[in-house]
Design an enzyme around this catalytic site. Structure first.
Site, PDB file in Angstrom:
ATOM      1  N   ASN A 250     -10.024  -0.777  -2.626  1.00  0.00           N
ATOM      2  CA  ASN A 250      -8.617  -0.544  -2.262  1.00  0.00           C
ATOM      3  C   ASN A 250      -7.744  -1.078  -3.403  1.00  0.00           C
ATOM      4  O   ASN A 250      -7.713  -2.287  -3.644  1.00  0.00           O
ATOM      5  CB  ASN A 250      -8.335  -1.268  -0.949  1.00  0.00           C
TER       6      ASN A 250
ATOM      7  N   HIS B 184      -4.066   6.955   1.229  1.00  0.00           N
ATOM      8  CA  HIS B 184      -4.251   5.645   0.605  1.00  0.00           C
ATOM      9  C   HIS B 184      -5.664   5.183   0.920  1.00  0.00           C
ATOM     10  O   HIS B 184      -6.123   5.280   2.059  1.00  0.00           O
ATOM     11  CB  HIS B 184      -3.214   4.669   1.158  1.00  0.00           C
TER      12      HIS B 184
ATOM     13  N   CYS C 101       0.813  -1.236   0.000  1.00  0.00           N
ATOM     14  CA  CYS C 101       0.000   0.000   0.000  1.00  0.00           C
ATOM     15  C   CYS C 101       0.838   1.275   0.000  1.00  0.00           C
ATOM     16  O   CYS C 101       0.380   2.329  -0.431  1.00  0.00           O
ATOM     17  CB  CYS C 101      -0.912   0.027   1.208  1.00  0.00           C
TER      18      CYS C 101
HETATM   19  O1  UT7 Z   1      -4.658  -1.327   2.538  1.00  0.00           O
HETATM   20  C1  UT7 Z   1      -3.890  -2.009   3.478  1.00  0.00           C
HETATM   21  C2  UT7 Z   1      -4.303  -1.677   4.833  1.00  0.00           C
HETATM   22  N1  UT7 Z   1      -5.566  -2.310   5.125  1.00  0.00           N
HETATM   23  C3  UT7 Z   1      -6.365  -1.751   6.010  1.00  0.00           C
HETATM   24  O2  UT7 Z   1      -6.057  -0.707   6.508  1.00  0.00           O
HETATM   25  C4  UT7 Z   1      -7.617  -2.496   6.376  1.00  0.00           C
HETATM   26  C5  UT7 Z   1      -7.901  -2.314   7.846  1.00  0.00           C
HETATM   27  N2  UT7 Z   1      -9.038  -3.105   8.339  1.00  0.00           N
HETATM   28  C6  UT7 Z   1     -10.307  -2.894   7.928  1.00  0.00           C
HETATM   29  O3  UT7 Z   1     -10.566  -2.082   7.085  1.00  0.00           O
HETATM   30  C7  UT7 Z   1     -11.412  -3.678   8.623  1.00  0.00           C
HETATM   31  O4  UT7 Z   1     -10.865  -4.395   9.698  1.00  0.00           O
HETATM   32  C8  UT7 Z   1     -12.182  -4.635   7.688  1.00  0.00           C
HETATM   33  C9  UT7 Z   1     -13.029  -3.855   6.735  1.00  0.00           C
HETATM   34  C10 UT7 Z   1     -11.228  -5.540   6.953  1.00  0.00           C
HETATM   35  C11 UT7 Z   1     -13.115  -5.545   8.503  1.00  0.00           C
HETATM   36  O5  UT7 Z   1     -14.009  -4.748   9.263  1.00  0.00           O
HETATM   37  P1  UT7 Z   1     -14.185  -5.014  10.802  1.00  0.00           P
HETATM   38  O6  UT7 Z   1     -15.206  -4.092  11.287  1.00  0.00           O
HETATM   39  O7  UT7 Z   1     -12.841  -4.951  11.456  1.00  0.00           O
HETATM   40  O8  UT7 Z   1     -14.780  -6.482  10.828  1.00  0.00           O
HETATM   41  P2  UT7 Z   1     -14.164  -7.821  11.458  1.00  0.00           P
HETATM   42  O9  UT7 Z   1     -13.011  -8.311  10.691  1.00  0.00           O
HETATM   43  O10 UT7 Z   1     -13.998  -7.602  12.931  1.00  0.00           O
HETATM   44  O11 UT7 Z   1     -15.374  -8.830  11.225  1.00  0.00           O
HETATM   45  C12 UT7 Z   1     -16.654  -8.650  11.859  1.00  0.00           C
HETATM   46  C13 UT7 Z   1     -17.591  -9.762  11.406  1.00  0.00           C
HETATM   47  C14 UT7 Z   1     -16.987 -11.149  11.542  1.00  0.00           C
HETATM   48  O12 UT7 Z   1     -18.024 -12.023  11.911  1.00  0.00           O
HETATM   49  P3  UT7 Z   1     -18.228 -12.490  13.460  1.00  0.00           P
HETATM   50  O13 UT7 Z   1     -16.933 -13.168  13.829  1.00  0.00           O
HETATM   51  O14 UT7 Z   1     -18.456 -11.214  14.216  1.00  0.00           O
HETATM   52  O15 UT7 Z   1     -19.405 -13.393  13.390  1.00  0.00           O
HETATM   53  C15 UT7 Z   1     -16.542 -11.491  10.150  1.00  0.00           C
HETATM   54  O16 UT7 Z   1     -16.542 -12.888   9.916  1.00  0.00           O
HETATM   55  O17 UT7 Z   1     -17.890  -9.617  10.019  1.00  0.00           O
HETATM   56  C16 UT7 Z   1     -17.618 -10.846   9.332  1.00  0.00           C
HETATM   57  N3  UT7 Z   1     -17.179 -10.517   7.968  1.00  0.00           N
HETATM   58  C17 UT7 Z   1     -18.034 -10.326   6.965  1.00  0.00           C
HETATM   59  N4  UT7 Z   1     -19.363 -10.371   6.885  1.00  0.00           N
HETATM   60  C18 UT7 Z   1     -19.926 -10.116   5.696  1.00  0.00           C
HETATM   61  C19 UT7 Z   1     -15.920 -10.332   7.516  1.00  0.00           C
HETATM   62  N5  UT7 Z   1     -15.936 -10.020   6.217  1.00  0.00           N
HETATM   63  C20 UT7 Z   1     -17.244  -9.995   5.851  1.00  0.00           C
HETATM   64  C21 UT7 Z   1     -17.887  -9.740   4.642  1.00  0.00           C
HETATM   65  N6  UT7 Z   1     -19.227  -9.794   4.616  1.00  0.00           N
HETATM   66  N7  UT7 Z   1     -17.216  -9.407   3.528  1.00  0.00           N
END
Ligand code: UT7
Length: 356
Positions: A312, A282, A116
């Site tokens: 992204n 970014h 990134c």
């Molecule tokens: O570019 C490089 C740098 N990258 C970043 O800066 C990314 C940083 N991180 C993020 O943007 C976020 O952490 C994400 C967008 C990747 C994820 O969002 P989050 O609010 O942190 O969600 P999470 O990973 O804590 O997941 C919450 C829930 C989980 O389910 P349970 O365990 O609560 O039942 C995941 O399994 O959401 C579920 N989940 C999804 N549900 C529907 C994860 N991905 C998805 C999805 N659709 N695509």
């Protein structure tokens, strides 16, 4: 005093629009989840077997070169940032040279593997070559064909829904116009958390880095004396050949490091966030950008976001957003522009420039 200016800029977004609803047909996800967590509404995917990271880079580069008022043959150095190269080796730099029809061998080509932050690192690198007088026309590109390497099953949904394809390119040239050009660069890294956002297999690690993991991973190695450890059957069968991200962990680091490094470049140039004409973060997550905006007390018109349309695009996100902001007339001659990125590595960095 010689500084580096961006003399031309171009972007390329492939034509295929993939909306959140489209992804919902292949994995358990929803438009609501994706928009609420990331701000993304749609992203672009390149055409398989016809487009590659290199061809998209070439499309963006041709525009940047034309806008700089030069021809491909005038380029004397190529810097190519990507995490989705056409080949494991050679890198995309030489492939882009060929694609652009640059036949002279005095051109140098270098690939940047900083995910990134690739473009931000590349700009700082190109800046050094320009200011030292070694090169006068540097082509810097960030390009990604993510869609070829993502897991399109529910297993990979937390990563797959975020990423999109595209390319951005700039031509760097020297300028002696007082106060114009790149004013400051800051680059950081911390390898402690290398596996928190990583694409590990296939690779030549042979399991060595297991000692850094909370839980060792069985990659399915046999008793090979020679070879056979780069890509194992188990890696293929158990889908270990996809990117991994500990999203919440990366998110927490990003919202801390973005404001820090932006403040560093502002401080080095003796200006404040209030002086910024435009911040190009970014495009990792709209929530991250909004957090950074609030922390730095920036107005809406001081921050450019387009993750809603493109997702992204990793190394391409900063030049695509910069190009779009310029084309929209949101950056004017003399504006102070800050580019900033955080990502896998972890690496993070920022550039500050006075446009013109
Ligand atoms: O570019 C490089 C740098 N990258 C970043 O800066 C990314 C940083 N991180 C993020 O943007 C976020 O952490 C994400 C967008 C990747 C994820 O969002 P989050 O609010 O942190 O969600 P999470 O990973 O804590 O997941 C919450 C829930 C989980 O389910 P349970 O365990 O609560 O039942 C995941 O399994 O959401 C579920 N989940 C999804 N549900 C529907 C994860 N991905 C998805 C999805 N659709 N695509």
């Amino acid at each position: 005093m010689i500084r580096t200016r961006i003399a031309g800029i171009g972007k390329y977004l492939p034509g295929r629009v993939v909306r959140n609803d489209d992804l919902q047909t292949v994995m358990d996800t929803s438009d609501e989840w994706i928009q609420e967590r990331t701000g993304i509404q749609e992203r672009r995917y390149g055409t398989k077997h016809q487009e590659t990271t290199t061809t998209m880079a070439a499309q963006a580069a041709r525009i940047a070169i034309e806008r700089a008022g030069i021809t491909p043959e005038d380029i004397d150095f190529i810097l190519f940032a990507t995490l989705s190269p056409d080949y494991y080796f050679p890198g995309c730099g030489v492939l882009l040279q060929r694609e652009l029809g640059i036949t002279k061998t005095s051109v140098g080509a270098m690939d940047i593997r900083n995910q990134c932050t690739g473009f931000v690192y590349g700009l700082a690198t190109g800046d050094q070559f320009i200011r030292s007088g070694m090169y006068r026309n540097i082509l810097l590109v960030g390009a990604e064909m993510h869609s070829m390497g993502l897991d399109f099953t529910t297993r990979g949904r937390n990563v797959t829904v975020i990423f999109g394809d595209g390319a951005g390119a700039v031509v760097l040239q020297p300028t002696e116009e007082p106060g114009k050009g790149i004013l400051a660069n800051r680059l950081h890294s911390d390898g402690t958390h290398a596996e928190k956002l990583a694409f590990i297999n296939p690779g030549a690690h042979g399991g060595y880095h297991n000692k850094y993991l909370d839980e060792p991973v069985d990659y399915g190695y046999g008793n090979e004396t020679y070879g056979g450890i780069f890509l194992t059957d188990k890696m293929m069968e158990e889908a270990m050949t996809f990117p991994y991200m500990d999203g919440p962990f990366v998110f927490k680091m990003a919202v801390q490091k973005f404001p820090e490094v932006i403040q560093e470049v502002l401080g080095e140039a003796g200006v404040t966030a209030a002086d910024l004409g435009m911040l190009i973060p970014h495009q990792a997550n709209l929530r991250i950008s909004q957090f950074v905006q609030r922390t730095l007390r920036l107005r809406d018109d001081q921050v450019w976001n387009n993750i809603q349309k493109y997702g992204n695009t990793t190394a391409a996100s900063v030049p695509i957003a910069l190009c779009e902001a310029l084309e929209a007339g949101a950056i004017r001659d003399g504006d102070l522009v800050c580019l900033a990125a955080f990502g896998s590595g972890f690496t993070w960095g920022a550039n500050l420039l006075r446009w013109g």
